[in-house]
Write an enzyme that holds these catalytic residues in place. Structure first.
Site, short mmCIF file in Angstrom:
data_model
loop_
_atom_site.label_atom_id
_atom_site.label_comp_id
_atom_site.label_asym_id
_atom_site.label_seq_id
_atom_site.Cartn_x
_atom_site.Cartn_y
_atom_site.Cartn_z
CG HIS A 57 6.81 -1.05 7.82
ND1 HIS A 57 6.61 -0.80 6.48
CD2 HIS A 57 6.86 -2.40 7.95
CE1 HIS A 57 6.55 -1.96 5.83
NE2 HIS A 57 6.71 -2.95 6.70
CB CYS A 92 9.26 -5.65 8.25
SG CYS A 92 7.75 -5.92 7.29
#
Ligand code: A2P
Length: 351
Positions: free
Chosen positions: A253, A128
């Site tokens: 994130h 990710c």
């Protein structure tokens, strides 16, 4: 064509998003199979308004499957991806099990879709943190060239799965109530010690290597090179180094990225233009109006949000940016389903 699809890990943090992304995708789905461990076999999940019963994953689960999306951990992928391919399925694997295999394309479609041409039934979805970083850097590399990247991540707890989300929420509640709580999942399920994540920052994601870097940092370095440097995980065309940390954010994130370009005439405006015109990127960069990307706004969205673009004040040709994306969507489920859409359009969704 129409496809029979299987989702492995259908009850997990990423798997549940994979279901949604397939629902929203352009793919023609004939039938869908929801696979997990025997613990959740028999439970029901919804797909396009219909209830589908979750089944235990076995080798024969893949009979008749054309496309299998895996997100149930590396060991599950190692065990069952070959079984799925043997039965004629194309596998898109969200774990790190096969990412560094030279025969396995590691793909972010906006960046290196051409690598899909070389697949032999298995395509790996990058980590990710790597995905959202190359989404921010690729338009800059295309326009100005890129020689060096230094990244610090601030990663959401959902990257460690549903149990990590629950642990952080329960721990936060206990902390506010002045109660004791013993963490068992974060920072890393399989490591010796566990630490409080609520109201805390942990500079450890995945296990430590002998060189002092964590495996997450290792992944960001070598996956970025494999994706941006023509498949060479050890290329020295771009120098990359990373520090990865976990923050008590549920989803999305953030990354602080320092980068050096080859063209010393590069400007902030030029970089902003390149990002604005890149598929999948959204520029949120207006300091005068306090506009910059934030996890709470990026959660649930498929795009990568980029802002705070500014020159390094002492080093010409160097810049900083701030980058936020939903780690479960572009970082995992959406990128995987997007790979499937590209394969379909390129007539490559077959072994
Ligand atoms: P289950 O719900 O049956 O445990 P997360 O990333 O949120 O922790 O989710 C992990 C996913 O992987 C879940 O869907 C989980 O299913 C699935 N899973 C875990 N172990 C296995 C296994 N041995 N075989 C198939 N699926 C598994």
């Amino acid at each position: 064509s129409e496809y029979n699809v299987a989702i492995v890990g259908a009850t997990g943090a990423v798997g549940t998003r994979m279901i949604k992304m397939v629902e929203q995708s352009k793919l023609h789905v004939k039938a869908i199979k929801m696979l997990a461990s025997k613990h959740s076999a028999g439970t029901k999940v919804k797909f396009r308004g219909q209830e589908v019963t979750v089944e235990e994953t076995t080798p024969d689960s893949f009979t008749g499957i054309d496309l299998a999306l895996f997100s149930a951990g590396g060991s599950v992928s190692k065990q069952y991806a070959p079984e799925a391919i043997k039965r004629g399925a194309v596998v898109i694997d969200n774990t790190s099990a096969f990412r560094m295999d030279p025969d396995v394309p590691l793909v972010v479609p906006e960046v290196n879709a051409e690598a899909l041409q070389q697949h032999h039934g298995l395509i790996a979805n990058p980590n990710c943190s790597t995905i959202q970083m190359v989404m921010a850097l690729e338009p800059i590399r295309e326009k100005y060239g890129l020689s060096r990247v230094i990244v610090t991540t601030l990663q959401a707890v959902s990257g460690a799965g549903n149990r990590a989300i629950k642990e952080t929420l329960d721990e936060s509640r206990a902390y506010l109530d002045g109660k004791e709580y013993t963490p068992e999942v974060l920072p890393v399920k399989g490591d010796k010690k566990h630490y409080q994540q609520a109201f805390n920052v942990l500079p450890q994601i995945d296990v430590f290597e002998d060189d002092g870097y964590t495996h997450e940092e290792w992944k960001m370095i070598h996956e970025t090179k494999k994706i941006m440097c023509g498949g060479d995980m050890n290329s020295d065309d771009i120098q990359v180094t990373a520090t990865c940390s976990r923050v008590p954010v549920p989803v999305a994130h953030s990354e602080s990225i320092y980068f050096e370009v080859l063209d010393k005439n590069a400007t902030v405006e030029g970089i902003q233009d390149a990002i604005k015109n890149f598929d999948g990127d959204v520029l949120q960069d207006d300091p005068a109006n306090q506009i910059y990307p934030q996890p709470i706004n990026a959660a649930g969205k498929k795009e990568t949000f980029i802002g705070r673009i500014r020159p390094d004040l002492e080093n010409k040709g160097s810049f900083h940016l701030w980058n936020v994306s939903d780690n479960l969507l572009k970082g995992a489920a959406w990128n995987s389903v997007e790979i499937a859409e590209y394969l379909d359009e390129m007539d490559l969704l077959r072994v």
